[in-house]
Design a protein around this motif. Structure first.
Motif, PDB file in Angstrom:
ATOM      1  N   TYR A  80      16.967  10.343  10.590  1.00  7.51           N
ATOM      2  CA  TYR A  80      15.761   9.671  11.074  1.00  7.51           C
ATOM      3  C   TYR A  80      14.794   9.548   9.903  1.00  7.51           C
ATOM      4  O   TYR A  80      14.584  10.504   9.146  1.00  7.51           O
ATOM      5  N   THR A  81      14.252   8.348   9.726  1.00 11.96           N
ATOM      6  CA  THR A  81      13.369   8.061   8.594  1.00 11.96           C
ATOM      7  C   THR A  81      12.055   7.472   9.109  1.00 11.96           C
ATOM      8  O   THR A  81      12.055   6.617  10.008  1.00 11.96           O
ATOM      9  N   TRP A  82      10.943   7.930   8.520  1.00 15.20           N
ATOM     10  CA  TRP A  82       9.621   7.430   8.864  1.00 15.20           C
ATOM     11  C   TRP A  82       8.986   6.734   7.661  1.00 15.20           C
ATOM     12  O   TRP A  82       9.085   7.223   6.532  1.00 15.20           O
ATOM     13  N   LEU A  83       8.293   5.589   7.892  1.00 14.89           N
ATOM     14  CA  LEU A  83       7.361   4.985   6.955  1.00 14.89           C
ATOM     15  C   LEU A  83       5.997   5.075   7.593  1.00 14.89           C
ATOM     16  O   LEU A  83       5.718   4.398   8.594  1.00 14.89           O
TER      17      LEU A  83
ATOM     18  N   ASP B 286       0.848  -1.186   0.000  1.00 13.83           N
ATOM     19  CA  ASP B 286       0.000   0.000   0.000  1.00 13.83           C
ATOM     20  C   ASP B 286       0.889   1.244   0.000  1.00 13.83           C
ATOM     21  O   ASP B 286       2.001   1.231   0.531  1.00 13.83           O
ATOM     22  N   ASP B 287       0.389   2.284  -0.594  1.00 14.71           N
ATOM     23  CA  ASP B 287       1.171   3.524  -0.620  1.00 14.71           C
ATOM     24  C   ASP B 287       1.538   3.952   0.795  1.00 14.71           C
ATOM     25  O   ASP B 287       0.668   4.315   1.602  1.00 14.71           O
ATOM     26  N   LEU B 288       2.838   3.883   1.069  1.00 14.04           N
ATOM     27  CA  LEU B 288       3.344   4.303   2.378  1.00 14.04           C
ATOM     28  C   LEU B 288       4.044   5.652   2.222  1.00 14.04           C
ATOM     29  O   LEU B 288       4.789   5.869   1.270  1.00 14.04           O
ATOM     30  N   THR B 289       3.778   6.531   3.154  1.00 15.94           N
ATOM     31  CA  THR B 289       4.432   7.840   3.101  1.00 15.94           C
ATOM     32  C   THR B 289       5.830   7.735   3.709  1.00 15.94           C
ATOM     33  O   THR B 289       6.003   7.201   4.803  1.00 15.94           O
ATOM     34  N   TYR B 290       6.786   8.241   2.971  1.00 18.86           N
ATOM     35  CA  TYR B 290       8.206   8.161   3.385  1.00 18.86           C
ATOM     36  C   TYR B 290       8.709   9.571   3.671  1.00 18.86           C
ATOM     37  O   TYR B 290       8.562  10.481   2.856  1.00 18.86           O
ATOM     38  N   TYR B 291       9.281   9.750   4.887  1.00 17.41           N
ATOM     39  CA  TYR B 291       9.893  11.020   5.254  1.00 17.41           C
ATOM     40  C   TYR B 291      11.309  10.749   5.747  1.00 17.41           C
ATOM     41  O   TYR B 291      11.542   9.763   6.448  1.00 17.41           O
ATOM     42  N   GLY B 292      12.236  11.627   5.399  1.00 14.76           N
ATOM     43  CA  GLY B 292      13.608  11.473   5.887  1.00 14.76           C
ATOM     44  C   GLY B 292      14.227  12.813   6.238  1.00 14.76           C
ATOM     45  O   GLY B 292      14.073  13.786   5.505  1.00 14.76           O
ATOM     46  N   ILE B 293      14.897  12.847   7.387  1.00 18.57           N
ATOM     47  CA  ILE B 293      15.692  14.011   7.779  1.00 18.57           C
ATOM     48  C   ILE B 293      17.090  13.494   8.086  1.00 18.57           C
ATOM     49  O   ILE B 293      17.268  12.639   8.961  1.00 18.57           O
TER      50      ILE B 293
END
Length: 465
Positions: free
Chosen positions: A147-150, A113-120
């Motif tokens: 730090y990375t979020w899914l 499923d479309d997962l939102t990916y964020y990275g700093i």
């Protein structure tokens, strides 16, 4: 998404108003905007992930490419090729490796499923641009973390980056990089993040607006010329004001920027007849009868005579301008200064002694100022110059080949002039001395050895005809 778009707009606006240069030491700040792709496959894990670097460039099956501007970074140059970068990115994940059909062996993309990916992320990078001596290709390696979020799940990562910048102009470059992210928590998979973007450099400070950045400008608050490290040449005679004895009047280099209107080799400020060509020994005034008495002081300007008789004829057997009664060499033409005897010039042995002193003059590293130990050597040279008051000399500065050719030439010229200035300050007439730097052009030893370079860093003295 709206906030990210605004962020990119601000980055472009800042870059468009910058006065940039492609050298990091001059323009320490950079902004990069671009797009990124995330690949969970070639990380050395079991299916649906794969072996390390396997199918690294399989864009169609494994890369999650965000179809928009999706990454922005801000960089600050540190020193010696090192740069710190802070980067933010977003993406949408719908591919997570691949599955293999046990019956047919066919590989199919593993959809999620479309997962939102964020990275700093933050990293310290080292540029190899100077190492490979390139003006346009800028490879670099970086290490850092972030730090990375899914979706709502996030974890810290340890990152390694390989990248290349291709400089398209002084302040605009194309940045291509690949980063391996190793998560500290099992619930965030290891992965690669690739990105491509445009880099804008800015931040150079030029207070006086002369095109030379302050940290390289010897006169940062006074507009000048690049050839003089940002210092001015007010009269435009090619001699910077700090070395120009007549900074507001165009002059000649041989006279430290002072003029010689009548072209007789005597600068105007020392010329008693500045508008009439004359002789150096007569302070720039003419001597029509050649008797050694300036016309303005010669009572017989068209008839040669001795100085003692104000230029009118007196017995002078050898015709050297010295009366026989005062002539220590009455039958041999000489000069007034040498009591009627021929001038004695330094012998080769004397010149060799003079140069043995000159080659031992020590300067402060990279400067034209003397080390304290040089004073004794310079005083010995002054004594020799005073023994030959009518002889003229040229002082030459030389360097080894370390550093740029232009900086070596400038340094050798400053050092030669520093020796000349010292001699003048200690009683040697300025008109007897000239000084010039030759940089690294005339080595006397091999520049590939420390001993050879030491010999090449020297000052030489030559007798002028």
């Amino acid at each position: 998404m709206k906030n990210l778009s605004r962020l990119f707009f601000v980055a472009v606006l800042i870059a468009s108003f910058s006065t940039s240069n492609a050298q990091d030491k001059n323009n320490p700040w950079a902004i990069t905007i671009g797009a990124n792709a995330v690949d969970f496959y070639p990380v050395g894990e079991d299916a649906p992930q794969g072996e390390f670097l396997d199918e690294y460039f399989n864009l169609e099956d494994h890369w999650n490419i965000f179809p928009s501007l999706s990454t922005v970074s801000v960089s600050r140059y540190l020193s010696d090729g090192f740069t710190f970068t802070a980067k933010g990115s977003i993406n949408k994940i719908d591919k997570f490796g691949s599955n293999s059909n046990p019956m047919t062996g066919e590989e199919t993309t593993n959809k999620v499923d479309d997962l939102t990916y964020y990275g700093i992320d933050g990293r310290v990078s080292y540029s190899f641009m100077n190492v490979i001596n390139s003006k346009t290709i800028d490879p670099y390696l970086g290490v850092g973390g972030g730090y990375t979020w899914l979706d709502d799940i996030g974890a810290g990562t340890l990152n390694g980056t390989l990248g290349f910048k291709f400089w398209l102009s002084e302040n605009l470059g194309l940045d291509v990089q690949s980063t391996y992210k190793h998560a500290f928590e099992d619930y965030l998979p290891k992965h690669f993040q690739h990105s491509v973007g445009l880099t804008f450099k800015f931040g150079g400070v030029d207070t006086d607006g002369d095109g030379v950045y302050d940290h390289e400008d010897a006169c940062p608050e006074e507009a000048g010329l690049a050839i003089f490290n940002g210092c001015p040449d007010t009269d435009g005679d090619g001699i910077q004001d700090s070395k120009d004895d007549c900074p507001n009047t165009p002059g000649l280099a041989e006279f430290n920027g002072c003029p010689d209107t009548d072209g007789d080799g005597v600068m105007d400020k020392d010329d008693k007849c500045p508008n009439t060509p004359g002789l150096k020994e007569l302070a720039g005034c003419p001597d029509s009868d050649g008797d050694g008495v300036a016309d303005v002081d010669d009572k017989c300007p068209n008839e040669a005579g001795p100085v003692a008789n104000n230029g009118c004829p007196w017995p002078d057997t050898d015709g050297d301008g010295v009366l026989d009664k005062d002539d220590k060499c009455p039958n041999e033409a000489g000069t007034v200064a040498n009591h009627g005897c021929p001038e004695v010039k330094p012998t080769e042995e004397v010149m060799e002694t003079l140069n043995s002193y000159a080659r031992t003059i020590l300067f402060q590293t990279g400067k034209a100022s003397f080390q304290k130990s040089a004073d004794q050597v310079l005083q010995a040279m002054v004594a020799i110059f005073k023994d030959y008051p009518e002889a003229n000399f040229s002082i030459e500065g030389h360097t080894d080949s370390v550093g740029s050719k232009s900086s070596n030439l400038a340094l050798s010229d400053r050092r030669a002039n520093a020796v000349r200035d010292y001699l003048i300050a200690n009683g040697i007439k300025a008109e007897r001395l000239t000084a010039k730097g030759y940089g690294e052009d005339n080595p006397i030893a091999n520049n590939k050895t420390a001993a050879g370079r030491k010999e090449n860093r020297r000052v030489e003295v030559k007798l002028k005809n």
